[in-house]
Design a protein around this motif. Structure first.
Motif, short mmCIF file in Angstrom:
data_model
loop_
_atom_site.label_atom_id
_atom_site.label_comp_id
_atom_site.label_asym_id
_atom_site.label_seq_id
_atom_site.Cartn_x
_atom_site.Cartn_y
_atom_site.Cartn_z
N SER A 1 0.84 -1.20 0.00
CA SER A 1 0.00 0.00 0.00
C SER A 1 0.86 1.25 0.00
O SER A 1 2.02 1.23 0.41
N ASP A 2 0.26 2.34 -0.48
CA ASP A 2 0.87 3.65 -0.29
C ASP A 2 0.39 4.20 1.05
O ASP A 2 -0.58 3.73 1.62
N TRP A 3 1.10 5.20 1.56
CA TRP A 3 0.79 5.70 2.90
C TRP A 3 1.01 7.20 2.98
O TRP A 3 2.04 7.72 2.54
N TYR A 4 0.00 7.90 3.50
CA TYR A 4 0.07 9.34 3.69
C TYR A 4 0.26 9.67 5.16
O TYR A 4 -0.30 9.00 6.03
N TYR B 1 5.25 -22.69 -0.84
CA TYR B 1 4.33 -21.81 -0.10
C TYR B 1 3.33 -21.18 -1.07
O TYR B 1 3.65 -20.92 -2.23
N LEU B 2 2.13 -20.92 -0.56
CA LEU B 2 1.16 -20.10 -1.28
C LEU B 2 1.26 -18.69 -0.71
O LEU B 2 1.13 -18.48 0.50
N ILE B 3 1.52 -17.72 -1.58
CA ILE B 3 1.61 -16.32 -1.16
C ILE B 3 0.50 -15.54 -1.84
O ILE B 3 0.39 -15.52 -3.07
N ARG B 4 -0.33 -14.91 -1.02
CA ARG B 4 -1.44 -14.09 -1.53
C ARG B 4 -0.99 -12.62 -1.51
O ARG B 4 -0.52 -12.13 -0.47
N LEU B 5 -1.13 -11.95 -2.62
CA LEU B 5 -0.66 -10.57 -2.79
C LEU B 5 -1.84 -9.65 -3.07
O LEU B 5 -2.64 -9.92 -3.98
N ILE B 6 -1.95 -8.56 -2.30
CA ILE B 6 -3.08 -7.64 -2.43
C ILE B 6 -2.55 -6.22 -2.37
O ILE B 6 -1.84 -5.85 -1.44
N ASN B 7 -2.93 -5.39 -3.34
CA ASN B 7 -2.62 -3.96 -3.27
C ASN B 7 -3.82 -3.26 -2.63
O ASN B 7 -4.86 -3.08 -3.27
N ILE B 8 -3.68 -2.89 -1.35
CA ILE B 8 -4.75 -2.24 -0.61
C ILE B 8 -4.55 -0.73 -0.54
O ILE B 8 -5.14 -0.06 0.31
N GLY B 9 -3.73 -0.19 -1.43
CA GLY B 9 -3.45 1.24 -1.42
C GLY B 9 -4.57 2.05 -2.02
O GLY B 9 -5.63 1.53 -2.41
N ALA B 10 -4.34 3.37 -2.10
CA ALA B 10 -5.34 4.29 -2.62
C ALA B 10 -4.97 4.87 -3.98
O ALA B 10 -5.83 5.42 -4.66
N PHE B 11 -3.71 4.71 -4.40
CA PHE B 11 -3.27 5.44 -5.59
C PHE B 11 -2.27 4.66 -6.44
O PHE B 11 -2.50 4.45 -7.63
N ALA C 1 0.20 1.87 -8.08
CA ALA C 1 0.47 0.47 -8.39
C ALA C 1 1.91 0.13 -7.99
O ALA C 1 2.77 1.02 -7.89
N GLN C 2 2.17 -1.16 -7.77
CA GLN C 2 3.52 -1.57 -7.40
C GLN C 2 3.93 -2.83 -8.17
O GLN C 2 3.11 -3.71 -8.44
N TYR C 3 5.21 -2.86 -8.52
CA TYR C 3 5.82 -4.06 -9.09
C TYR C 3 6.29 -4.96 -7.95
O TYR C 3 6.69 -4.48 -6.90
N PHE C 4 6.26 -6.27 -8.20
CA PHE C 4 6.64 -7.25 -7.17
C PHE C 4 7.51 -8.33 -7.79
O PHE C 4 7.17 -8.88 -8.85
N TYR C 5 8.63 -8.63 -7.14
CA TYR C 5 9.40 -9.81 -7.51
C TYR C 5 10.28 -10.22 -6.33
O TYR C 5 10.43 -9.47 -5.34
N ILE C 6 10.85 -11.41 -6.41
CA ILE C 6 11.74 -11.93 -5.36
C ILE C 6 13.06 -12.29 -6.03
O ILE C 6 13.09 -13.12 -6.95
N ILE D 1 8.34 -2.11 -5.98
CA ILE D 1 8.76 -0.83 -6.57
C ILE D 1 7.50 -0.07 -6.99
O ILE D 1 6.70 -0.56 -7.78
N ALA D 2 7.34 1.12 -6.45
CA ALA D 2 6.19 1.94 -6.81
C ALA D 2 6.29 2.38 -8.26
O ALA D 2 7.37 2.68 -8.77
N ASP D 3 5.14 2.39 -8.93
CA ASP D 3 5.10 2.83 -10.32
C ASP D 3 5.19 4.35 -10.35
O ASP D 3 4.19 5.07 -10.29
N SER D 4 6.41 4.83 -10.48
CA SER D 4 6.67 6.27 -10.37
C SER D 4 6.06 7.07 -11.50
O SER D 4 5.90 8.30 -11.39
N VAL D 5 5.70 6.42 -12.60
CA VAL D 5 5.09 7.14 -13.72
C VAL D 5 3.76 7.76 -13.29
O VAL D 5 3.31 8.76 -13.86
N LEU D 6 3.13 7.18 -12.27
CA LEU D 6 1.86 7.72 -11.79
C LEU D 6 2.02 9.02 -11.02
O LEU D 6 1.03 9.74 -10.80
N LEU D 7 3.23 9.33 -10.60
CA LEU D 7 3.46 10.49 -9.74
C LEU D 7 3.84 11.71 -10.57
O LEU D 7 4.75 11.65 -11.41
#
Length: 633
Positions: free
Chosen positions: A164-167, A212-222, A224-229, A279-285
């Motif tokens: 999530s993003d955070w204000y 493992y089963l990993i559940r991924l959720i974007n609960i932010g307000a604005f 998008a984020q990239y995810f990898y390991i 990694i936050a999608d900086s293009v949105l900012l």
């Protein structure tokens, strides 16, 4: 009509009996209150908690369970609700949660009960669906376990991960500057940090050679984020509650409200811990403050005593990453492409400045504005007029759907930003999108908008992937298809909370006659409306005598006079700013040398008189004129 054999009948009865025996009622009592938290270690602030705790509890049920949530609004100064994101609410539209759509806002001191059967499985979340509410912390995962999934025996343990993003400020404090003449470009407020399970620098503790089963959720307000390991691939097995054919991937793009479930098999070693990278999608900012950390490292922890290295990020910007394209996934049930649509809806996204100078979002030139009566009540009280869209007002942008129609939505984007659109009550088939995820995703941004051409497009997939939240590319388009088999009032909206506040949404009024036959509103819900002083019958203007008379309906802000543009507004605003500041400086400068005689004949310095020019120069101008949240200096 074919008859069941004795064996088939016996098996059917066993299934019903076993389902009845295993299903249970899961009850949560939520007292929604203000608490304080400091999840990024940078600033303590008020957040919306449950039972005086934050983060909120994860809701966990099994398929077939009855979920009951008794929500008491103990905030004292804010309305509330709960939307169970991704729940179909088939037959229980009144439990969906968006205020002034399927319920009244729950005012401070009131209690509202959500009660529905969970007849689906997978990864979901819940959040407040009232104005400027969930970004203040009122959001968390909702998991529907399924021990009969095709991959149930392939993993040993599971994790739930939210990003999530955070204000650092309350959203109600940020919002007035956002939707304001002083922000004519509509630049979204920039968050101060990005969280991983509502914290930073955390570990997922794993064992070697284990799946493992990993559940991924974007609960932010604005954002998008990239995810990898690092050092690991994984297998996608679910998207937004829909099981997929197992598909290997390295990187995911998780827009606001999207979910994935992945299977990850660990290495046969305990020597190294591996960075989990978001990694936050900086293009949105619109701008990137120097102190904003876009890249976060958490760890797949094999050994607590081993080093925890920071991620080795070699891309210059996140948009250079190449995530797996959700359009290429195949649903595990191989549901085929739906037939040609009975109803095709073509929509265009525009961001426009309206008459008050602020920037609004529009679909086909309508900026969603809630009605005076929750729309579900207008359906239930309008009798034979329920199929007439006029009942629901012009500015809720209502589209009436016939029962079981195949509906196709073509969504074109005239805006240079991307928009994750969510449909309540359904998943939909992903038929086409341009451009796709990856290096070309932002290719259209700096050119002219490209609209969908029904006579010139790529072939639709044989088995289209389904999900409930899909990203509309910058200046591109997407095409989706679903069946109107779930009577109810369902929102279709951008899930970037700032964009919804600007009006980027509409309502599907689906099978209104069937709604009247099947839905019953609980007395508790009606009582909450009464406490809040909101009518429960009538049209969008609260007229219960003539449902086609919309005089007094809530309306969007009017259009600018011809000839005004965003650039013109910006120029006008800053011309006014410059003029006011210029006058202020002249006043301050002039008064600083002004001398006059007091009654006693003495000389008094004008600049020493109380407030002589000081208030205008140092306070009023600074507070009145802002540019995207920054003080004018």
């Amino acid at each position: 009509m074919a008859r069941l054999s004795h064996t088939s009948l016996w098996m059917f009865m066993v299934f019903l009996f076993s389902s009845y025996c295993t299903a249970k009622t899961v009850t949560y009592d939520f007292n929604v209150t203000w608490v304080t938290a400091n999840p990024d270690g940078l600033k303590e602030r008020k957040v919306i908690g449950v039972n005086n705790q934050w983060p909120l509890p994860v809701i966990e049920v099994n398929r077939g369970d009855q979920l009951v949530v008794n929500m008491h609004n103990g905030l004292g100064d804010k309305n509330a609700s709960i939307h169970f994101h991704g729940m179909y609410q088939n037959g229980t539209n009144e439990m969906d949660g968006p205020v002034m759509v399927t319920q009244c806002p729950v005012p401070p001191g009131a209690t509202f009960t959500y009660n529905f059967t969970v007849n689906q499985n997978g990864t979901y979340w819940y959040h407040c669906h009232a104005d400027y509410c969930y970004p203040d912390g009122y959001r968390q995962a909702l998991i529907v376990h399924d021990n009969k999934s095709y991959f149930a025996d392939q993993y040993e343990e599971e994790f739930t991960v939210t990003v999530s993003d955070w204000y650092h400020e309350l959203i109600e404090g940020i919002a007035p500057d956002f939707l304001s003449v002083y922000n004519p470009t509509g630049a979204e407020p920039i968050p101060q940090s990005f969280l991983f399970n509502d914290t930073l620098n955390s570990n997922l503790k794993v064992k070697p050679n284990t799946t493992y089963l990993i559940r991924l959720i974007n609960i932010g307000a604005f954002v998008a984020q990239y995810f990898y390991i690092e050092g690991h691939n994984f297998t996608i097995v679910e998207v937004d509650g829909v099981y997929t054919e197992p598909t290997e991937a390295e990187i995911l793009y998780i827009a606001i409200a999207q979910r994935y479930a992945i299977l990850l098999t660990t290495k046969n070693t305990t020597d190294t811990n591996y960075p989990i990278v978001t990694i936050a999608d900086s293009v949105l900012l619109d701008k990137i403050p120097s102190d904003l950390k876009l890249n976060q490292t958490n760890w797949l922890e094999y050994n607590a005593e081993a080093p925890h290295p920071q991620a080795d990020i070699t891309v210059e910007v996140a948009s250079d990453l190449n995530p797996h394209d959700d359009m290429t996934l195949i649903p595990h049930d191989h549901m085929p492409l739906l037939p040609d649509p009975d109803y095709t809806i073509t929509l265009t996204v525009n961001m426009e400045n309206l008459d008050n100078g602020a920037s609004y979002a529009l679909l086909n030139n309508i900026s969603y504005t809630p009605a005076k009566v929750p729309t579900i009540f207008s359906v239930l009280s309008s009798g034979s007029l329920a199929t007439n869209s006029l009942v629901y007002g012009e500015f809720t942008h209502p589209l009436v759907l016939n029962h079981n129609d195949v509906v196709e939505v073509i969504l074109n984007n005239n805006d240079g930003g991307s928009h994750p659109f969510h449909l309540h009550g359904h998943t939909f088939q992903l038929l086409d999108r341009a451009p796709s995820y990856g290096p070309t995703f932002y290719d259209y941004k700096d050119g002219s908008p490209v609209s969908y051409d029904a006579f010139n497009h790529t072939a639709f997939p044989q088995y289209p992937m389904r999900r409930d939240t899909f990203v509309l590319p910058p200046q591109g388009y997407f095409v989706i298809r679903f069946v109107a088999d779930n009577p109810g009032v369902w929102m279709f909206h951008c899930h970037i909370d700032w964009h919804l506040s600007q009006g980027l949404g509409l309502l599907f009024i689906e099978s209104p006659q069937q709604m009247q036959e099947r839905l019953t509103i609980p007395q508790n819900h009606l009582d909450v409306c009464r406490v809040g002083g909101i009518p429960t019958e009538g049209n969008a203007a609260a007229n219960s005598v003539d449902y086609l008379d919309l005089k007094g309906q809530n309306a969007q802000v009017g259009w600018l006079p011809a000839g005004f543009t965003s650039g013109g507004i910006v120029a006008l605003v800053f011309s006014v700013v410059s003029a006011v500041m210029g006058v202020a400086f002249l006043v301050v400068y002039g008064l600083s040398d002004l001398k006059f005689k007091g009654k006693g004949g003495g000389v008094v310095e004008g600049s020493q008189g109380e407030g002589a020019g000081k208030e205008v120069g140092s306070t009023t101008v600074r507070e009145a004129y802002r540019d995207n949240g920054d003080e004018v200096r």
